[in-house]
Design an enzyme around this catalytic site. Structure first.
Site, mmCIF file in Angstrom:
data_model
loop_
_atom_site.group_PDB
_atom_site.id
_atom_site.type_symbol
_atom_site.label_atom_id
_atom_site.label_comp_id
_atom_site.label_asym_id
_atom_site.label_seq_id
_atom_site.Cartn_x
_atom_site.Cartn_y
_atom_site.Cartn_z
ATOM 1 N N HIS A 193 -3.345 -3.302 2.169
ATOM 2 C CA HIS A 193 -2.934 -3.542 0.777
ATOM 3 C C HIS A 193 -3.440 -4.885 0.246
ATOM 4 O O HIS A 193 -2.858 -5.921 0.544
ATOM 5 C CB HIS A 193 -1.408 -3.496 0.666
ATOM 6 C CG HIS A 193 -0.873 -2.118 0.830
ATOM 7 N ND1 HIS A 193 -0.798 -1.226 -0.215
ATOM 8 C CD2 HIS A 193 -0.435 -1.456 1.924
ATOM 9 C CE1 HIS A 193 -0.316 -0.078 0.215
ATOM 10 N NE2 HIS A 193 -0.093 -0.186 1.518
ATOM 11 N N CYS A 200 -5.235 2.358 0.858
ATOM 12 C CA CYS A 200 -4.254 2.976 1.750
ATOM 13 C C CYS A 200 -4.267 4.511 1.618
ATOM 14 O O CYS A 200 -5.225 5.144 2.002
ATOM 15 C CB CYS A 200 -2.876 2.376 1.470
ATOM 16 S SG CYS A 200 -1.702 2.787 2.728
ATOM 17 N N TYR A 201 -3.238 5.113 1.027
ATOM 18 C CA TYR A 201 -3.250 6.560 0.812
ATOM 19 C C TYR A 201 -4.512 6.957 0.040
ATOM 20 O O TYR A 201 -5.097 8.016 0.258
ATOM 21 C CB TYR A 201 -1.987 6.970 0.047
ATOM 22 C CG TYR A 201 -1.883 8.436 -0.292
ATOM 23 C CD1 TYR A 201 -1.440 9.352 0.654
ATOM 24 C CD2 TYR A 201 -2.224 8.902 -1.559
ATOM 25 C CE1 TYR A 201 -1.330 10.704 0.340
ATOM 26 C CE2 TYR A 201 -2.111 10.244 -1.888
ATOM 27 C CZ TYR A 201 -1.664 11.144 -0.938
ATOM 28 O OH TYR A 201 -1.566 12.470 -1.246
ATOM 29 N N GLU A 213 -3.230 -5.885 -2.726
ATOM 30 C CA GLU A 213 -2.415 -6.324 -3.870
ATOM 31 C C GLU A 213 -1.239 -7.205 -3.472
ATOM 32 O O GLU A 213 -0.683 -7.914 -4.304
ATOM 33 C CB GLU A 213 -1.930 -5.112 -4.685
ATOM 34 C CG GLU A 213 -0.926 -4.190 -4.002
ATOM 35 C CD GLU A 213 -1.563 -3.122 -3.118
ATOM 36 O OE1 GLU A 213 -2.670 -3.362 -2.597
ATOM 37 O OE2 GLU A 213 -0.935 -2.069 -2.928
ATOM 38 N N GLY A 269 0.571 5.482 -1.380
ATOM 39 C CA GLY A 269 1.634 6.455 -1.614
ATOM 40 C C GLY A 269 2.316 6.777 -0.301
ATOM 41 O O GLY A 269 1.733 6.560 0.759
ATOM 42 N N ASP A 306 14.558 -12.885 -20.438
ATOM 43 C CA ASP A 306 14.092 -11.516 -20.664
ATOM 44 C C ASP A 306 14.488 -10.980 -22.040
ATOM 45 O O ASP A 306 13.651 -10.465 -22.783
ATOM 46 C CB ASP A 306 14.623 -10.579 -19.571
ATOM 47 C CG ASP A 306 14.362 -11.130 -18.175
ATOM 48 O OD1 ASP A 306 13.570 -12.074 -18.071
ATOM 49 O OD2 ASP A 306 14.952 -10.611 -17.207
ATOM 50 N N LYS A 364 8.115 -11.625 -13.913
ATOM 51 C CA LYS A 364 8.765 -12.739 -14.617
ATOM 52 C C LYS A 364 7.784 -13.769 -15.184
ATOM 53 O O LYS A 364 7.912 -14.188 -16.326
ATOM 54 C CB LYS A 364 9.724 -13.436 -13.645
ATOM 55 C CG LYS A 364 10.707 -14.337 -14.310
ATOM 56 C CD LYS A 364 11.855 -13.527 -14.825
ATOM 57 C CE LYS A 364 12.984 -14.339 -15.348
ATOM 58 N NZ LYS A 364 14.148 -13.473 -15.605
#
Ligand code: XMP
Length: 512
Positions: free
Chosen positions: A168, A81-82, A170, A54, A226, A368
């Site tokens: 991070h 992280c945060y 991710e 965050g 999409d 996607k």
């Protein structure tokens, strides 16, 4: 009932990326507001919690804090992280304020692999993005990994199953980041890896049904990936309550309208209304040469035509859109930074509010590649699932300068030859985009015994991963030769074909 991993969202733009990584590990997760009561998480049968990053400092007055009782639930927690600073703050450690953000690549040295870093190399490149950092461990914790800037880049309290990492995992720049997340899910939380695309579809169908009830849903079908996947998903959920509107703006590729009608109407039995507004679009575009002006006219006319068609269709409560997570991010960053708006991408922004429609966006959390996977499972053909991107303003920004029916006709025929050869050779699936561009320039040529004075067509064929940067595709010369000679032989009005060998930047992918 799937086991749920709760991702508490403290406002990081990467929260959805964490969720995506969890899906990659075939585990079910749900993003919760940061303040969700621990009791609610217990009721939902949560088997592990991830505290997201965050932008705030844990000490800030407005800092988002979790319900402290989450630390008493007895389930494993991973702070990112945060999230690790929150652990420090709530569990008796110390976090130091820092004015400077540490941002970018760093190096991690793993000292105690434990379960989180099990089987990983001891040294890894990682991605940092944080201001404050942990300066004293909370009681019960030990440091498991350090970086050049922190001895507490990784921490754990194995007994309580609390884990924290300052960087991070991710983002793809962190080596073995997904393995760390998988270790947390599987080795630490004991989650089953059985969440598949089919489960996502079943979940989404149930969610759409409960939201929509017996109401009517309208969807603007463009033929792109999409909106096509959204249409197939909504049709599965609510069947004939769904009506799709396909606007023919006169700027489509050859055969596009017929293909859409064949697939959705005849194959899927979806109620598709085709609105032929090509004459109106072309009238409004007459004499317009400036690209942004073209986009504005096309965008505005689209909204107008769409709105009118909705009135004709009759009452509906919901508007479905194939919004993807990257679109959500993009609209946020564009709103915050006008400089990032290089070309205005048209959408139906103000429409839902004006028409008093509620939005259904079943793909809003997906990326996607995940949308393609959903489309494939729903039975959409490869030509749709792996279709190259096509801009909303269509051939309007591929006819340079003034748009006329004649020029569109020439471009459509040249482009059809290109597509055919790209498909036949298989290169269509390997490149990011391949299309023809009409240049309002006449050059001299010879055809038989006659001198000609005809137009030029440029081929734009690029490789890219995200359209932010791109490079021209190195296609075999034989293929280029075939495309070129077929265009000059078969398309009247073209005597010369040129190949665009510019990269992005500085050139953009589209010519206008
Ligand atoms: P550029 O030309 O900016 O294109 O390098 C990047 C990607 O965006 C597509 N594009 C558009 N898509 N409306 C759209 O929906 C537009 O106005 C538009 N302009 C460019 C382009 O095809 C490429 O994939």
């Amino acid at each position: 009932m799937a086991q749920t991993i709760a991702v508490l969202d403290f406002g990081s733009q990467l929260t959805q990326v964490i969720a995506r990584r969890i899906r990659e590990c075939q585990v079910y997760s749900k993003i919760y507001h940061f303040s969700t009561p621990a009791e609610k998480l217990r009721e939902d049968g949560v088997v592990g919690i991830i505290l997201s990053g965050g932008p705030q400092s844990v000490y800030a007055k407005t800092a988002p804090h979790p319900d402290p009782a989450i630390f008493e639930l007895g389930v494993p927690i991973l702070g990112i992280c945060y999230g690790v600073q929150l652990m420090g703050h709530f569990l008796g450690g110390k976090v130091a304020l820092s004015k400077e953000r540490e941002y970018g690549h760093g190096h991690l040295t793993i000292k105690r692999p434990g379960k989180l870093f099990a089987t990983l190399p001891r040294k890894l490149r990682i991605w940092n993005s944080h201001g404050d950092k942990l300066t004293r461990l909370p009681p019960g914790f030990v440091a498991t990994a350090g970086s050049e800037n922190s001895p507490y880049a990784g921490i754990e309290d194995a007994k309580r199953r609390f884990y924290g990492i300052q960087f991070h995992p991710e983002v793809s720049h962190t080596e073995h980041g997904v393995d760390m997340i998988r270790n947390f899910l599987v080795k630490i939380c004991g989650a089953r890896q059985d969440w598949t695309t089919r489960d996502f579809i079943a979940h989404a169908v149930a969610a759409i049904r409960s939201k929509v009830g017996k109401s009517r849903v309208i969807l603007g079908l463009s033929g792109g990936v999409d909106s096509s996947v959204a249409a197939a998903l909504l049709h599965k959920a609510v069947g004939r309550q769904l009506t799709c509107v396909f606007v023919d703006n006169g700027l489509l590729r050859k055969g596009e309208r017929a293909t859409v009608e064949a697939l959705y109407r005849r194959h899927f039995k979806i109620d598709v209304r085709v609105v032929d507004a090509s004459a109106l679009f072309l009238r409004r575009l007459r004499g317009v040469v400036e690209p942004e002006q073209k986009r504005k006219i096309i965008g505005r006319t689209f909204v107008e035509v769409f709105e009118k068609s909705l009135r004709q269709i009759g009452h509906a409560d919901f508007l479905a859109q194939g919004t993807l997570y990257p679109d959500v991010i993009e609209s946020v960053s564009i709103a915050g930074n006008p400089a990032s708006l290089i070309k205005t991408h048209h959408n139906v922004g103000g429409l839902p509010a004006r028409m008093k429609l509620k939005l259904v966006e079943p793909l809003r959390e997906l990326f996607k590649d995940e949308v393609r996977a959903v489309g494939a499972v729903l039975g959409l053909p490869r030509e749709v699932v792996w279709r190259q991107p096509f801009p909303g303003p269509g051939l309007g920004v591929r006819v340079m300068g003034d748009i006329t029916a004649e020029r569109l006709g020439i471009l459509r025929n040249a482009d059809a030859v290109l597509q055919e050869e790209m498909m036949r050779s298989g290169y269509y699936w390997k490149v990011w985009q391949s299309f023809a561009v009409f240049l309002p320039v006449r050059t001299v040529g010879v055809f038989g015994d006659e001198r000609t004075y005809d137009y030029v067509v440029a081929l734009r064929i690029v490789e890219s991963v995200d359209a932010m940067t791109a490079d021209w595709a190195r296609l075999p010369h034989d293929l280029l030769q075939k495309i070129s000679s077929r265009i000059t032989n078969e398309v009247r009005g073209v005597s010369r074909v040129v190949l665009d060998i510019s990269s992005k930047p500085p050139a953009t992918i589209e010519w206008e």
